[in-house]
Design a protein around this motif. Structure first.
Motif, mmCIF file in Angstrom:
data_model
loop_
_atom_site.group_PDB
_atom_site.id
_atom_site.type_symbol
_atom_site.label_atom_id
_atom_site.label_comp_id
_atom_site.label_asym_id
_atom_site.label_seq_id
_atom_site.Cartn_x
_atom_site.Cartn_y
_atom_site.Cartn_z
ATOM 1 N N TYR A 154 -132.161 -30.867 151.578
ATOM 2 C CA TYR A 154 -132.113 -29.411 151.692
ATOM 3 C C TYR A 154 -131.986 -28.774 150.310
ATOM 4 O O TYR A 154 -132.591 -27.740 150.025
ATOM 5 N N THR A 155 -131.194 -29.385 149.451
ATOM 6 C CA THR A 155 -131.034 -28.867 148.095
ATOM 7 C C THR A 155 -132.368 -28.874 147.368
ATOM 8 O O THR A 155 -132.760 -27.876 146.735
ATOM 9 N N ALA A 156 -133.084 -29.992 147.450
ATOM 10 C CA ALA A 156 -134.372 -30.105 146.764
ATOM 11 C C ALA A 156 -135.392 -29.115 147.329
ATOM 12 O O ALA A 156 -136.134 -28.461 146.579
ATOM 13 N N LEU A 157 -135.446 -29.000 148.650
ATOM 14 C CA LEU A 157 -136.389 -28.062 149.269
ATOM 15 C C LEU A 157 -136.057 -26.613 148.915
ATOM 16 O O LEU A 157 -136.949 -25.810 148.631
ATOM 17 N N ALA A 158 -134.766 -26.279 148.917
ATOM 18 C CA ALA A 158 -134.355 -24.916 148.588
ATOM 19 C C ALA A 158 -134.667 -24.579 147.135
ATOM 20 O O ALA A 158 -135.135 -23.471 146.823
ATOM 21 N N MET A 159 -134.422 -25.526 146.240
ATOM 22 C CA MET A 159 -134.717 -25.282 144.832
ATOM 23 C C MET A 159 -136.223 -25.160 144.602
ATOM 24 O O MET A 159 -136.684 -24.278 143.867
ATOM 25 N N ARG A 173 -140.882 -33.568 146.024
ATOM 26 C CA ARG A 173 -141.347 -34.945 146.191
ATOM 27 C C ARG A 173 -140.509 -35.631 147.259
ATOM 28 O O ARG A 173 -139.350 -35.988 147.031
ATOM 29 N N ALA A 174 -141.102 -35.828 148.438
ATOM 30 C CA ALA A 174 -140.390 -36.429 149.568
ATOM 31 C C ALA A 174 -140.250 -37.933 149.387
ATOM 32 O O ALA A 174 -141.193 -38.616 148.979
ATOM 33 N N ASN A 208 -147.434 -34.790 134.177
ATOM 34 C CA ASN A 208 -147.738 -33.441 134.645
ATOM 35 C C ASN A 208 -147.621 -32.484 133.476
ATOM 36 O O ASN A 208 -147.342 -32.887 132.340
ATOM 37 N N ASP A 209 -147.836 -31.181 133.746
ATOM 38 C CA ASP A 209 -147.710 -30.175 132.696
ATOM 39 C C ASP A 209 -146.294 -30.187 132.130
ATOM 40 O O ASP A 209 -145.326 -30.475 132.844
ATOM 41 N N ASP A 210 -146.177 -29.844 130.875
ATOM 42 C CA ASP A 210 -144.867 -29.866 130.223
ATOM 43 C C ASP A 210 -143.847 -28.974 130.915
ATOM 44 O O ASP A 210 -142.644 -29.253 130.886
ATOM 45 N N ASP A 211 -144.307 -27.883 131.555
ATOM 46 C CA ASP A 211 -143.389 -26.940 132.198
ATOM 47 C C ASP A 211 -143.353 -27.108 133.722
ATOM 48 O O ASP A 211 -142.879 -26.234 134.438
ATOM 49 N N HIS A 212 -143.856 -28.235 134.199
ATOM 50 C CA HIS A 212 -143.830 -28.504 135.635
ATOM 51 C C HIS A 212 -142.626 -29.372 135.991
ATOM 52 O O HIS A 212 -142.319 -30.345 135.302
ATOM 53 N N TRP A 213 -141.954 -29.007 137.103
ATOM 54 C CA TRP A 213 -140.807 -29.772 137.593
ATOM 55 C C TRP A 213 -141.162 -30.473 138.893
ATOM 56 O O TRP A 213 -141.630 -29.843 139.847
ATOM 57 N N ASP A 214 -140.951 -31.775 138.935
ATOM 58 C CA ASP A 214 -140.926 -32.512 140.200
ATOM 59 C C ASP A 214 -139.491 -32.484 140.708
ATOM 60 O O ASP A 214 -138.569 -32.934 140.008
ATOM 61 N N ILE A 215 -139.298 -31.961 141.913
ATOM 62 C CA ILE A 215 -137.964 -31.895 142.520
ATOM 63 C C ILE A 215 -137.872 -33.052 143.522
ATOM 64 O O ILE A 215 -138.459 -33.016 144.596
ATOM 65 N N ILE A 216 -137.140 -34.102 143.119
ATOM 66 C CA ILE A 216 -137.148 -35.366 143.862
ATOM 67 C C ILE A 216 -136.040 -35.375 144.921
ATOM 68 O O ILE A 216 -134.858 -35.178 144.612
ATOM 69 N N GLU A 217 -136.450 -35.627 146.156
ATOM 70 C CA GLU A 217 -135.488 -35.748 147.255
ATOM 71 C C GLU A 217 -134.612 -36.975 147.042
ATOM 72 O O GLU A 217 -135.106 -38.084 146.837
ATOM 73 N N PRO A 318 -127.029 -23.962 148.495
ATOM 74 C CA PRO A 318 -128.350 -23.354 148.310
ATOM 75 C C PRO A 318 -129.034 -22.951 149.608
ATOM 76 O O PRO A 318 -129.881 -22.052 149.604
ATOM 77 N N PHE A 319 -128.682 -23.592 150.720
ATOM 78 C CA PHE A 319 -129.278 -23.229 151.996
ATOM 79 C C PHE A 319 -128.626 -21.975 152.560
ATOM 80 O O PHE A 319 -129.290 -21.135 153.163
ATOM 81 N N ARG A 320 -127.344 -21.822 152.301
ATOM 82 C CA ARG A 320 -126.592 -20.692 152.851
ATOM 83 C C ARG A 320 -126.607 -19.481 151.928
ATOM 84 O O ARG A 320 -126.725 -18.335 152.375
ATOM 85 N N HIS A 321 -126.487 -19.745 150.625
ATOM 86 C CA HIS A 321 -126.328 -18.657 149.657
ATOM 87 C C HIS A 321 -127.526 -18.479 148.723
ATOM 88 O O HIS A 321 -127.541 -17.552 147.922
ATOM 89 N N GLY A 322 -128.511 -19.357 148.831
ATOM 90 C CA GLY A 322 -129.666 -19.293 147.944
ATOM 91 C C GLY A 322 -129.507 -20.215 146.750
ATOM 92 O O GLY A 322 -128.398 -20.525 146.306
#
Length: 333
Positions: A154-159, A173-174, A208-217, A318-322
């Motif tokens: 949930y944290t990764a998906l919310a971010m 990234r699941a 990937n691009d220098d400014d791209h973030w992979d958010i890993i589950e 992050p799911f409750r408060h953003g």
């Protein structure tokens, strides 16, 4: 591709956490959920309409998704009658359990006779390499937790959602069955042969691009004696530039391990960062995610404030408060 919409099968789940697959799909892809099907004694509820197979079929459902992630990942014999009936009613079946649909002879026979599909999400589709530890372009964040099922996905998906809303380059990234059912892609990490687990995460998060973030589950916990191996593969294979700590404060012990207490956030911070810096010396912890679902509003805010003061890191649910404050910390990396 697995056809949508889904009818979520909750079986006889003994508690809400056992149905975390269904919960994740309902929370992040509600448009794909027609209803839920529960057996007698089920203690989980997605707050979706309870439907029979016939009612769900009439409502347009295409696939019955097993929404339960029980310990050991086994298909209960008490579910079999419903699964067979679903195939006969024209549903495909989808599952993320270790016990594969295709290996159940009765289900495989009915699927063949009816022309329906059996989707086993926990089957690696790629021949993954052994990890080489070479640096990759782009940036990566990994969620690490005090325990299993504390909100890492949930944290990764919310971010990821927050970052894309802000125009940042981000990809979720699941690494588990629920994330794959939500997004349609990923690595079923706990089904990958051990020698290739870290390599599968290198494969999942390429240059990937220098400014791209992979958010890993995240998966498991470095402190969980049953599942620490998958966490270690993520820490080294992901080569994260940043970590976010995840915690559920109302737990009385590690999930499935009554004899083990949860580690402190400080312990997770120190151990995870030490191990992450083996593969990426620049890695640092940027924030804390607290799963406050079992807390009232005031209690949740007070707990987050206490953790933030103690650790000196932005701390939110992050799911409750953003996820804005966590994303701001990441943008300032």
């Amino acid at each position: 591709m697995i056809e949508t919409p889904y009818l979520l099968f909750l079986g006889d789940a003994p508690d809400p956490l056992a149905a975390k697959v269904a919960q994740g799909i309902k929370d992040w892809r509600p448009e794909n959920c027609v209803g839920q099907l529960r057996l007698e004694g089920c203690k989980a509820d997605m707050k979706l309409p309870d439907m029979t197979l016939a009612e769900a079929k009439a409502a347009g459902a295409k696939t019955l998704v097993i929404g339960v992630a029980n310990r050991g990942g086994m298909i209960s014999q008490t579910w079999k009658k419903v699964l067979v009936e679903a195939l006969e009613e024209g549903f495909d079946l989808a599952s993320g359990l270790h016990n594969l649909l295709r290996e159940e002879e009765d289900l495989a026979a009915v699927a063949k006779a009816t022309g329906q599909n059996l989707w086993d999400v926990r089957i690696p589709q790629v021949k993954y390499p052994i990890a080489n530890g070479e640096p990759r372009k782009g940036k990566r964040l990994l969620a690490v937790g005090t325990d299993c099922s504390v909100g890492k996905m949930y944290t990764a998906l919310a971010m990821d959602a927050c970052m894309r809303e802000k125009g940042m380059k981000s990809t979720f990234r699941a690494t588990g069955q629920t994330g794959i059912l939500i997004t349609g892609d990923g690595v079923p990490l706990d089904a990958v042969i051990a020698d290739f687990m870290a390599g599968s995460i290198e494969y999942l998060t390429p240059d990937n691009d220098d400014d791209h973030w992979d958010i890993i589950e995240g998966q498991g916990s470095l402190f969980h004696v049953s599942y620490s191996g998958v966490t270690m593969a993520l820490v080294h294979g992901g080569q994260p530039d940043a970590l976010v700590l995840c915690h559920e404060p109302t737990r009385t012990h590690m999930r499935g391990l009554p004899g083990y207490q949860l580690p402190t956030l400080e312990a997770v911070r120190d151990v995870a960062l030490t191990l992450a810096q083996v593969a990426n010396p620049a890695c640092k912890v940027i924030g804390v995610s607290i799963n406050t679902q079992h807390m009232g509003d005031d209690e949740a805010l007070a707990y987050c404030a206490e953790v933030e003061a103690r650790l000196g890191l932005p701390t939110v649910d992050p799911f409750r408060h953003g996820a804005d404050r966590l994303v701001e910390a990441l943008a300032a990396y």
